[in-house]
Scaffold this motif. Structure first.
Motif, PDB file in Angstrom:
ATOM      1  N   ILE A  45      63.262  12.491  50.778  1.00 36.71           N
ATOM      2  CA  ILE A  45      64.506  12.117  51.462  1.00 36.71           C
ATOM      3  C   ILE A  45      65.463  13.302  51.529  1.00 36.71           C
ATOM      4  CG2 ILE A  45      66.535  10.631  51.374  1.00 36.71           C
ATOM      5  CD1 ILE A  45      64.795   8.463  50.152  1.00 36.71           C
ATOM      6  N   SER A  46      65.581  14.053  50.440  1.00 35.77           N
ATOM      7  CA  SER A  46      66.496  15.202  50.408  1.00 35.77           C
ATOM      8  C   SER A  46      66.090  16.262  51.423  1.00 35.77           C
ATOM      9  CB  SER A  46      66.520  15.803  48.999  1.00 35.77           C
ATOM     10  OG  SER A  46      66.961  14.863  48.048  1.00 35.77           O
ATOM     11  N   VAL A  47      64.807  16.612  51.441  1.00 36.00           N
ATOM     12  CA  VAL A  47      64.331  17.646  52.373  1.00 36.00           C
ATOM     13  C   VAL A  47      64.456  17.156  53.811  1.00 36.00           C
ATOM     14  CG1 VAL A  47      62.323  18.997  53.097  1.00 36.00           C
ATOM     15  CG2 VAL A  47      62.788  18.645  50.671  1.00 36.00           C
ATOM     16  N   ALA A  48      64.164  15.870  54.040  1.00 37.07           N
ATOM     17  CA  ALA A  48      64.280  15.313  55.384  1.00 37.07           C
ATOM     18  C   ALA A  48      65.730  15.337  55.865  1.00 37.07           C
ATOM     19  CB  ALA A  48      63.739  13.885  55.410  1.00 37.07           C
ATOM     20  N   LEU A  49      66.663  15.062  54.971  1.00 39.99           N
ATOM     21  CA  LEU A  49      68.074  15.116  55.360  1.00 39.99           C
ATOM     22  C   LEU A  49      68.529  16.539  55.631  1.00 39.99           C
ATOM     23  CD1 LEU A  49      69.618  12.499  52.895  1.00 39.99           C
ATOM     24  CD2 LEU A  49      69.363  12.260  55.361  1.00 39.99           C
ATOM     25  N   LEU A  50      68.033  17.495  54.860  1.00 38.11           N
ATOM     26  CA  LEU A  50      68.416  18.889  55.085  1.00 38.11           C
ATOM     27  C   LEU A  50      67.865  19.424  56.406  1.00 38.11           C
ATOM     28  CD1 LEU A  50      68.015  20.437  51.515  1.00 38.11           C
ATOM     29  CD2 LEU A  50      70.134  19.878  52.718  1.00 38.11           C
ATOM     30  N   SER A  51      66.659  18.993  56.768  1.00 38.41           N
ATOM     31  CA  SER A  51      66.107  19.424  58.055  1.00 38.41           C
ATOM     32  C   SER A  51      66.772  18.715  59.223  1.00 38.41           C
ATOM     33  CB  SER A  51      64.596  19.181  58.091  1.00 38.41           C
ATOM     34  OG  SER A  51      64.311  17.796  58.018  1.00 38.41           O
ATOM     35  N   ALA A  52      67.320  17.521  58.982  1.00 38.52           N
ATOM     36  CA  ALA A  52      68.192  16.782  59.912  1.00 38.52           C
ATOM     37  C   ALA A  52      67.475  16.126  61.089  1.00 38.52           C
ATOM     38  CB  ALA A  52      69.311  17.684  60.456  1.00 38.52           C
ATOM     39  N   SER A  53      66.192  16.376  61.296  1.00 38.81           N
ATOM     40  CA  SER A  53      65.511  15.830  62.476  1.00 38.81           C
ATOM     41  C   SER A  53      65.450  14.306  62.441  1.00 38.81           C
ATOM     42  CB  SER A  53      64.095  16.411  62.566  1.00 38.81           C
ATOM     43  OG  SER A  53      64.139  17.811  62.706  1.00 38.81           O
ATOM     44  N   PHE A  54      65.031  13.745  61.311  1.00 42.38           N
ATOM     45  CA  PHE A  54      64.879  12.297  61.208  1.00 42.38           C
ATOM     46  C   PHE A  54      66.231  11.598  61.302  1.00 42.38           C
ATOM     47  CE2 PHE A  54      61.052  13.261  58.242  1.00 42.38           C
ATOM     48  CZ  PHE A  54      60.321  13.684  59.345  1.00 42.38           C
ATOM     49  N   TYR A  55      67.215  12.142  60.581  1.00 44.78           N
ATOM     50  CA  TYR A  55      68.542  11.527  60.598  1.00 44.78           C
ATOM     51  C   TYR A  55      69.170  11.615  61.975  1.00 44.78           C
ATOM     52  CZ  TYR A  55      73.444  10.642  59.524  1.00 44.78           C
ATOM     53  OH  TYR A  55      74.729  10.139  59.522  1.00 44.78           O
ATOM     54  N   GLU A  56      69.010  12.745  62.633  1.00 43.95           N
ATOM     55  CA  GLU A  56      69.587  12.926  63.963  1.00 43.95           C
ATOM     56  C   GLU A  56      69.030  11.888  64.936  1.00 43.95           C
ATOM     57  OE1 GLU A  56      70.456  16.703  66.851  1.00 43.95           O
ATOM     58  OE2 GLU A  56      68.422  16.444  66.081  1.00 43.95           O
ATOM     59  N   CYS A  57      67.728  11.642  64.846  1.00 42.22           N
ATOM     60  CA  CYS A  57      67.110  10.647  65.721  1.00 42.22           C
ATOM     61  C   CYS A  57      67.643   9.255  65.413  1.00 42.22           C
ATOM     62  CB  CYS A  57      65.590  10.690  65.555  1.00 42.22           C
ATOM     63  SG  CYS A  57      64.693   9.560  66.637  1.00 42.22           S
ATOM     64  N   ALA A  58      67.714   8.914  64.115  1.00 46.18           N
ATOM     65  CA  ALA A  58      68.176   7.584  63.724  1.00 46.18           C
ATOM     66  C   ALA A  58      69.650   7.386  64.053  1.00 46.18           C
ATOM     67  CB  ALA A  58      67.930   7.354  62.238  1.00 46.18           C
ATOM     68  N   ALA A  59      70.466   8.408  63.784  1.00 42.59           N
ATOM     69  CA  ALA A  59      71.911   8.280  64.016  1.00 42.59           C
ATOM     70  C   ALA A  59      72.241   8.176  65.499  1.00 42.59           C
ATOM     71  CB  ALA A  59      72.633   9.477  63.404  1.00 42.59           C
ATOM     72  N   SER A  60      71.479   8.842  66.348  1.00 43.28           N
ATOM     73  CA  SER A  60      71.765   8.788  67.790  1.00 43.28           C
ATOM     74  C   SER A  60      71.525   7.404  68.366  1.00 43.28           C
ATOM     75  CB  SER A  60      70.905   9.814  68.531  1.00 43.28           C
ATOM     76  OG  SER A  60      69.524   9.502  68.394  1.00 43.28           O
TER      77      SER A  60
END
Length: 327
Positions: free
Chosen positions: A117-132
């Protein structure tokens, strides 16, 4: 040869730290592979579901897999619900005992999921997709626009095309040139660093508390670990010799058609007693379940006792044998 022995001793002494490091590195590598190869944000109404699946589902799978491969879990559960017992869950005290044993196991298992989860948040790709695709974020970012529906559609396209931000600027001149994209990435990376800080802080505090509440001193812990290492070595040697002798006796009797001579081997109850999770007692000084079993009136021991306590700092006692066996 001396250098090799030194390296082996170093690996044995710090095997838990090295194990956590290897698990973390493998998790980071897996996340990077998923981000580059498997992840493709759909940039439509499926954004939030797709992003959350890649962000959370692998972490859940790593958490469940951690229980599956953790030897202490099976040490606790194997044989705990025999068919002859009507109530396999046992008493309330036994349930609390199981929870105390599983608590440090759960803490160690969380290393891989939290790393993902930490590495995924730092790379931001997954969060960016979900947040959009989040309805809450869309309302917050598009509430002042003249055409919020058009803004929602454009937000969904941001993970696929940074140039979409220019169209958002045409709808609302108050937005900065890359406000939407920078906001998503910034939010994700801030959450990632906060999660890392929180995990390290909790780990440090819990380690300090467990060490502070240790029932034995620092040098006794060192002696304890040395004893367990030697006990494991002797156990493996004796177990191999004993198994080889028993196998040889049975094979000889089979081919020679003779009756087997008497052969002393531990009973099912003996194996069960030394396989119980270790619990510390202030009244007795035992360094393992085998040590406790042979000194405490053979067959009359139990780890579930009001005087005994489960100590996180003594978790290595159970791990001394089972980690080497690969159960």
């Amino acid at each position: 040869m001396e250098k090799l022995r030194t390296a082996m001793n170093f690996c044995i002494r710090y095997q838990k730290t090295l194990g956590y490091s290897i698990v973390s590195l493998l998790t980071i590598a897996s996340e990077q592979i998923f981000s580059l190869v498997a992840f493709r944000c759909p940039c439509n109404s499926w954004n939030i579901l797709y992003g959350c699946v890649f962000l959370l589902v692998p972490a859940i799978l790593l958490f469940l897999l951690g229980y599956l491969v953790n030897a202490r879990t099976w040490l606790l559960l194997t044989g705990s619900c025999p068919q002859e017992k009507k109530h396999c869950c046992g008493s309330w005290g036994k349930g609390c005992f199981y929870l105390k044993v599983l608590a440090p196991v759960t803490a160690s298992i969380l290393v891989a999921p939290l790393t993902w989860i930490s590495v995924a948040l730092l790379s931001a790709s997954f969060y960016e997709c979900a947040a959009s695709g989040s309805s809450f974020i869309r309302k917050q970012m598009c509430r002042d626009m003249d055409k919020p529906e058009a803004c929602w559609e454009l937000l969904e396209k941001i993970p696929c095309d940074e140039n979409v931000v220019r169209l958002l600027n045409m709808l609302n001149k108050n937005l900065t040139s890359k406000g939407g994209l920078v906001s998503f990435r910034a939010q994700s990376q801030i959450l990632g660093w906060l999660l890392i800080v929180a995990v390290i802080t909790v780990a440090l505090i819990s380690t300090c508390i467990s060490r502070c509440c240790s029932p034995v001193s620092y040098f006794q812990l060192k002696f304890w670990k040395i004893y367990l290492e030697k006990e494991r070595e002797h156990f493996e040697t004796k177990a191999k010799e004993h198994a080889a002798q028993l196998a040889e006796r049975n094979i000889n009797c089979f081919f020679e058609a003779t009756n087997p001579p008497p052969f002393q081997t531990p009973s099912n109850e003996d194996w069960k007693m030394i396989s119980l999770p270790y619990a510390f007692s202030k009244n007795d000084q035992y360094y393992s379940m085998i040590h406790k079993y042979i000194n405490a009136n053979r067959g009359k021991i139990s780890t579930i006792n009001e005087r005994d306590q489960i100590s996180c700092v003594l978790g290595f006692v159970d791990e001394a044998h089972i980690n080497e066996q690969g159960f």
